[in-house]
Design a protein around this motif. Structure first.
Motif, PDB file in Angstrom:
ATOM      1  N   ASP A   1       0.692  -1.357   0.418  1.00 42.83           N
ATOM      2  CA  ASP A   1       0.194  -0.095   0.404  1.00 42.83           C
ATOM      3  C   ASP A   1       0.932   1.031  -0.088  1.00 42.83           C
ATOM      4  O   ASP A   1       0.724   2.175   0.536  1.00 42.83           O
ATOM      5  CB  ASP A   1      -0.795   0.300   1.636  1.00 42.83           C
ATOM      6  N   GLY A   2       1.999   1.328  -0.486  1.00 46.86           N
ATOM      7  CA  GLY A   2       2.721   2.022  -1.152  1.00 46.86           C
ATOM      8  C   GLY A   2       3.307   2.603   0.561  1.00 46.86           C
ATOM      9  O   GLY A   2       4.122   3.726   0.105  1.00 46.86           O
ATOM     10  N   GLU A   3       4.062   1.551   0.894  1.00 44.58           N
ATOM     11  CA  GLU A   3       4.698   2.358   1.938  1.00 44.58           C
ATOM     12  C   GLU A   3       5.339   1.034   2.608  1.00 44.58           C
ATOM     13  O   GLU A   3       5.437  -0.623   2.794  1.00 44.58           O
ATOM     14  CB  GLU A   3       4.171   2.475   3.054  1.00 44.58           C
ATOM     15  N   THR A   4       6.272   0.549   3.479  1.00 45.43           N
ATOM     16  CA  THR A   4       7.074  -0.143   3.916  1.00 45.43           C
ATOM     17  C   THR A   4       6.692  -0.725   5.676  1.00 45.43           C
ATOM     18  O   THR A   4       5.964   0.416   6.731  1.00 45.43           O
ATOM     19  CB  THR A   4       8.077   0.233   4.296  1.00 45.43           C
ATOM     20  N   LYS A   5       6.281  -1.300   5.494  1.00 44.67           N
ATOM     21  CA  LYS A   5       5.793  -2.130   6.754  1.00 44.67           C
ATOM     22  C   LYS A   5       6.044  -3.363   7.265  1.00 44.67           C
ATOM     23  O   LYS A   5       6.733  -3.615   6.371  1.00 44.67           O
ATOM     24  CB  LYS A   5       4.018  -3.180   6.648  1.00 44.67           C
TER      25      LYS A   5
END
Length: 587
Positions: A177-181
């Motif tokens: 979702d467009g981020e680094t989790k």
């Protein structure tokens, strides 16, 4: 009806890992153990020791279940880890009494032992006494066995604890979702069940990198676990590394060999299914991360099931087979027996654990709505129902059954739901997807678990000659996967030995073949249930009620009239899967 996604542990002991009730319970157990181990063991009779040990088994199982729940729901709960240490210490002390009993049984003549079993007070514990006496014949003397048990706590079991804590600390970076989790190992594992191949592939690569990075530590834990076992086996004169797992699972090596031989003979018949699945994915050959993946979902069709809907679905389908099992499942789901919330900090995987003093169980998993998760929930409810059927048995030893039979009840429950979903699918594409989901789980029992068995068998043989380095573990793992999958997939997972908790569990060596045994045993029972013209419910309950009181072979002969050392029963069970595979290929 509302079904909570977080379990209720306060109904067992209020306050979690800080529970004063639980600390009091542990203190009472300590006092009970001390009272008996301080007695002159030579002056205690078998009749005196048996009820003490039955009581201790129930209390230790109850306490161990509670702590396993605490650790699973929050791997960073340091107090829970300390409680686990205390329970292990109690287990070491209680083993003094168990070994004392075994020594007394070993010294009895056959005639004296048979007369003992006829006494009224010992009849409920007869099977436990028979297995204890048999196992005692192959052990060291009492003093040496006590020493080995004491050393195991800070040697053998400690390595399992190191592994669990290291896995619990893992935070694996994953782009989403467009981020680094930063995901836990369990959360990342769920991404491998995604319907999107790109997500699965990226999750697989992230997983490989993470487990490879931790490989040096996990190579140590695995080697030291195996090294401890092998040294103990050598001292006892055990040459066969399968002796302990076969004994604990109450099956013979002849039965195990027949099962694997029959599976191997039938593997080529499953290849058309794998080829068809690759075709539906638009691939020439499946990769490792595709083998268990769900088929792509067509527009307008859903790939996930909300938790409450999954609960209702399971209850509905259980009821068609067994109203008693359905009523049980509804109670367990309604009353907070299940921890299903998808949140960080939980350990990976799923399990069911039993609280014998309460007559209850608790189920742990991380539910994200996949069809695989629905199957897991049904699977674990099957375990819980098994324990429920045994809760009124006379003594604790009759309530404890081997892992091989435990997996029978769970996979039986899973089959009921899987078949019902396929039959009720409202479109051909959905039916195909559900049928494939069912088959992919079958393939795991036949190939993935076979690979685990081959790896562990060969690893133990090499470990006899010294430490096996990480690189060699990777080679052994990939070789085993290639053989188990008959070179029919495009890529493999050489780090699987590190990522699979089962290789690092100290309570059960070879924590693999019982799954396949239980799966096929359940298929055999399920086939008979489908053919039965009368209700199979009571016959099934009767089989479960006997599961803690006889060997797997005796159970099969009594309730199914089959010889597990012969291939007929195994082939009959495999034929059920082959029928599904043929239907899938035709679609």
């Amino acid at each position: 009806m509302s079904y909570p996604m977080r379990w209720d542990l306060d109904a067992l002991f209020r306050g979690g890992s800080e529970s004063s009730e639980f600390k009091q319970f542990l203190g009472e157990t300590d006092a009970y153990i001390q009272k008996w181990i301080e007695r002159d063991q030579s002056g205690l009779s078998v009749q005196a020791l048996v009820p003490v040990l039955e009581t201790l088994r129930a209390r230790q199982r109850h306490a161990g279940a509670f702590v396993s729940c605490l650790v699973a729901q929050n791997v960073k709960d340091k107090q829970a880890a300390l409680l686990n240490e205390r329970i292990q210490e109690q287990s070491v002390q209680a083993q003094v009494l168990q070994l004392s009993l075994e020594d007394k049984l070993r010294q009895l003549s056959d005639e004296e032992f048979q007369a003992l079993l006829e006494t009224e007070e010992l009849k409920p514990s007869a099977f436990m006494l028979e297995t204890s006496r048999s196992r005692a014949q192959d052990k060291l003397d009492v003093e040496k066995e006590n020493l080995a048990t004491a050393l195991a706590k800070d040697g053998y079991h400690a390595w399992g604890t190191v592994y669990n804590e290291a896995v619990g600390r893992m935070e694996i970076p994953f782009e989403e979702d467009g981020e680094t989790k930063r995901l836990s190992a369990g959360q990342l594992h769920n991404r491998l069940s995604s319907t999107e191949r790109d997500v699965r592939k990226r999750a697989f690569e992230a997983s490989k990198a993470a487990w490879s990075s931790e490989g040096p530590l996990f190579a140590q834990t695995l080697n030291h676990l195996a090294g401890f076992r092998l040294k103990l086996y050598e001292a006892r004169g055990w040459e066969n590394v399968l002796k302990e797992p076969l004994d604990s699972n109450l099956i013979t090596e002849a039965t195990l060999n027949t099962m694997w031989e029959t599976i191997t003979k039938n593997k080529p018949k499953l290849m058309p299914y794998m080829e068809k699945k690759a075709e539906l994915f638009g691939l020439d050959t499946l990769d490792f991360f595709d083998v268990a993946a769900p088929l792509p979902v067509k527009d307008g069709e859903r790939s996930t099931v909300p938790y409450e809907e999954a609960c209702e679905l399971i209850i509905t389908h259980f009821k068609k087979f067994s109203p008693k099992m359905a009523d049980f499942a509804e109670m367990a789901l309604r009353d907070g027996w299940v921890e299903a919330e998808n949140r960080p900090g939980k350990r990976p995987g799923g399990f069911c654990t039993n609280f014998p003093l309460a007559g209850e169980s608790r189920i742990f998993m991380t539910y994200d709505g996949s069809m695989s998760n629905v199957a897991t929930l049904a699977h674990e409810l099957g375990h819980a129902y098994h324990s429920w059927c045994l809760k009124d048995q006379n003594v604790q030893s009759q309530k404890q059954y081997p892992m091989s039979i435990a997996e029978t009840a769970s996979t039986f429950a899973e089959m009921i739901v899987a078949d019902a979903l396929v039959e009720e699918a409202d479109s051909n594409s959905m039916k195909t997807m559900l049928l494939e989901n069912k088959l992919s789980r079958s393939l795991a029992f036949f190939m993935n678990i076979h690979a685990r068995f081959l790896f562990e068998t060969r690893f133990y043989e090499e470990r006899k000659n010294g430490m096996v380095p990480q690189e060699r573990l990777n080679e052994l793992m990939e070789e085993a996967q290639r053989e188990a999958y008959e070179e029919k997939i495009a890529s493999y997972d050489p780090n699987f030995w590190a990522s699979k908790l089962h290789f690092h569990i100290t309570g059960q060596p070879f924590y693999n073949f019982p799954y396949t045994f239980g799966y096929l045993f359940s298929l055999g029972i399920y086939g008979r249930a489908l053919k039965s013209e009368q209700s199979f419910e009571e016959a099934y309950i009767a089989l479960l009620e006997d599961s803690g009181s006889m060997t797997a072979e005796a159970l099969a002969m009594k309730h199914l009239d089959v010889d597990l050392t012969k291939p007929d029963f195994w082939q009959e069970a495999i034929d059920v899967v082959l029928g599904d595979a043929e239907e899938f290929v035709k679609k």
